[in-house]
Write a protein that holds these residues in place. Structure first.
Motif, short mmCIF file in Angstrom:
data_model
loop_
_atom_site.label_atom_id
_atom_site.label_comp_id
_atom_site.label_asym_id
_atom_site.label_seq_id
_atom_site.Cartn_x
_atom_site.Cartn_y
_atom_site.Cartn_z
N ALA A 102 -52.33 18.42 10.30
CA ALA A 102 -51.42 17.30 10.58
C ALA A 102 -50.58 17.52 11.83
N VAL A 103 -50.57 18.74 12.35
CA VAL A 103 -49.72 19.04 13.51
C VAL A 103 -50.56 19.09 14.78
N THR A 104 -50.18 18.29 15.77
CA THR A 104 -50.89 18.30 17.05
C THR A 104 -50.02 18.95 18.13
N ALA A 105 -48.80 19.37 17.74
CA ALA A 105 -47.87 19.95 18.70
C ALA A 105 -47.87 21.48 18.55
N ARG A 106 -46.88 22.12 19.18
CA ARG A 106 -46.74 23.57 19.05
C ARG A 106 -45.62 23.88 18.06
N TYR A 107 -45.44 25.18 17.78
CA TYR A 107 -44.50 25.61 16.76
C TYR A 107 -43.38 26.47 17.32
N HIS A 108 -42.36 26.66 16.49
CA HIS A 108 -41.36 27.70 16.76
C HIS A 108 -41.04 28.39 15.43
N VAL A 109 -41.35 29.67 15.36
CA VAL A 109 -41.13 30.43 14.12
C VAL A 109 -39.75 31.07 14.16
N LEU A 110 -38.88 30.66 13.23
CA LEU A 110 -37.51 31.21 13.22
C LEU A 110 -37.49 32.66 12.76
N GLY A 111 -38.44 33.04 11.93
CA GLY A 111 -38.46 34.41 11.41
C GLY A 111 -37.53 34.60 10.23
N GLY A 112 -37.19 33.50 9.55
CA GLY A 112 -36.30 33.59 8.39
C GLY A 112 -35.45 32.34 8.29
N VAL A 113 -34.57 32.30 7.31
CA VAL A 113 -33.58 31.23 7.20
C VAL A 113 -32.22 31.87 7.00
N LEU A 114 -31.18 31.15 7.36
CA LEU A 114 -29.82 31.65 7.15
C LEU A 114 -29.60 31.87 5.66
N SER A 115 -28.97 32.98 5.32
CA SER A 115 -28.71 33.26 3.92
C SER A 115 -27.49 34.15 3.78
N ALA A 116 -26.44 33.59 3.17
CA ALA A 116 -25.23 34.38 2.95
C ALA A 116 -25.56 35.54 2.01
N LEU A 117 -26.38 35.25 1.02
CA LEU A 117 -26.74 36.24 0.00
C LEU A 117 -27.49 37.42 0.61
N ASP A 118 -28.50 37.12 1.46
CA ASP A 118 -29.30 38.18 2.05
C ASP A 118 -28.73 38.67 3.38
N GLY A 119 -27.55 38.12 3.75
CA GLY A 119 -26.92 38.57 5.00
C GLY A 119 -27.71 38.20 6.25
N VAL A 120 -28.41 37.05 6.21
CA VAL A 120 -29.14 36.62 7.41
C VAL A 120 -28.23 35.67 8.21
N ARG A 121 -27.84 36.10 9.43
CA ARG A 121 -26.95 35.32 10.28
C ARG A 121 -27.75 34.65 11.39
N PRO A 122 -27.12 33.66 12.09
CA PRO A 122 -27.84 32.94 13.16
C PRO A 122 -28.46 33.90 14.17
#
Ligand SMILES: [Zn+2]
Ligand SMILES: [Zn+2]
Lengths: 201, 201
Positions: A102-122
């Motif tokens: 369904a995707v004809t464009a390109r991607y950008h992989v963030l490598g995670g999501v923000l999570s206060a619990l797991d200590g993932v910051r911007p």
């Protein structure tokens, strides 16, 4: 650490297999044994495939995809729509979307999501490079293909804020009934979203 | 065959991982991705451990165990009781018994159990070598440590018949309540066996 019963070579194989997602210590033992029994058809090819992967696979510095070329095949594909980026949490999501076709464009992989619990910051995510790519004058739309979880949606909001001022359309995936999904297995939030976004039949 | 989305090296790794017991196509993709992301700490060591296992591990021609020596460490261990053999279906059972520390003798791995359904016949099992080993004048007892399944018990009967005439004691594992087991989770057969074989407190 349970008592070692096989030789150190087998124990080492079991220990490493047990660290793979989806395999615990018990299934790692079964897997090791299976591999050893099928040395020619499984163990040898897998050892070789891992060696090759180890040597050749790299992370694309543009989008975060994994591939054997830099930039990756998708980033180098001239037929991809240059006006849109699909933002995903992980390479596995990129793979899932590619399988859908369904995707004809390109991607950008963030490598995670923000999570206060797991200590993932911007600053732990590939956000700066997304903002740079979004600044390309050809860019028109950013599709946020993030999981419909609390962390996924928090991240979606953060990304939207980060992209403000570029005059881009920021969209997200539609909520609704999965194709083939049975209504009485779905949560109320999904059903409510599906009713609200109903389409003509 | 789903659409290939990653390069051929990654696809090959995923396909081989998917054939491992405990991993389906979906978890194989997740595992491959995890391995690629942790190239130095997981993929490289695992590739090397598999290469080493592939080169050095062999099946013991005496007992059917897997090890890096021939005969295996257990068969060569002079402190093992030479008057007893513990018959198991698979190497994983041998490992489980070794972890328990309860076996001071050597083993014989049948490599399966008789099964009409799966088409496993006596000649498919390591039975001839068991009969040869049982003929050793030092041999006194054969402990049948086979699964308490229909096939396991059919095999136990067959092995017992095959060993007749050698004047050996043939025993099997006791039935009863597993240590830590809760009575109301156990089937009636187990409970009946546990009552019948009750021991003084
Ligand atoms: Zn790329
Ligand atoms: Zn042996």
């Amino acid at each position: 650490m349970p008592k070692a019963v096989a030789g150190p070579e087998i124990e080492r194989l079991i220990q490493l297999l047990a660290r793979m997602p989806g395999l615990g210590p018990r299934s790692a033992r079964r897997a090791a044994l299976q591999l050893i029994k099928k040395r020619e058809t499984m163990l040898a090819p897998l050892a070789e495939a891992m060696r090759v992967a180890c040597e050749r696979i790299m992370v694309c510095s543009t989008c975060g995809n994994v591939d054997t070329t830099e930039p990756c095949t998708i980033c180098r594909d001239p037929t991809r729509d240059p006006s849109t980026l699909v933002v995903v949490e992980d390479v596995s999501d990129l793979w899932a979307l590619e399988r859908s076709g369904a995707v004809t464009a390109r991607y950008h992989v963030l490598g995670g999501v923000l999570s206060a619990l797991d200590g993932v910051r911007p600053e732990d995510l590939n956000l700066d490079s997304l903002v740079s790519r979004a600044a390309d004058p050809a860019m028109r739309e950013i599709i946020l293909a993030l999981n419909a979880t609390v962390d996924g949606q928090t991240t979606a909001h953060y990304v939207t804020e980060s992209l403000k001022g570029h005059g881009l359309k920021v969209t997200r995936l539609a909520h609704g009934v999965p194709v083939g999904g049975e209504l009485d297995y779905l949560d109320e939030g999904t059903l409510t979203a599906a009713i609200r976004s109903r389409t003509p039949f």
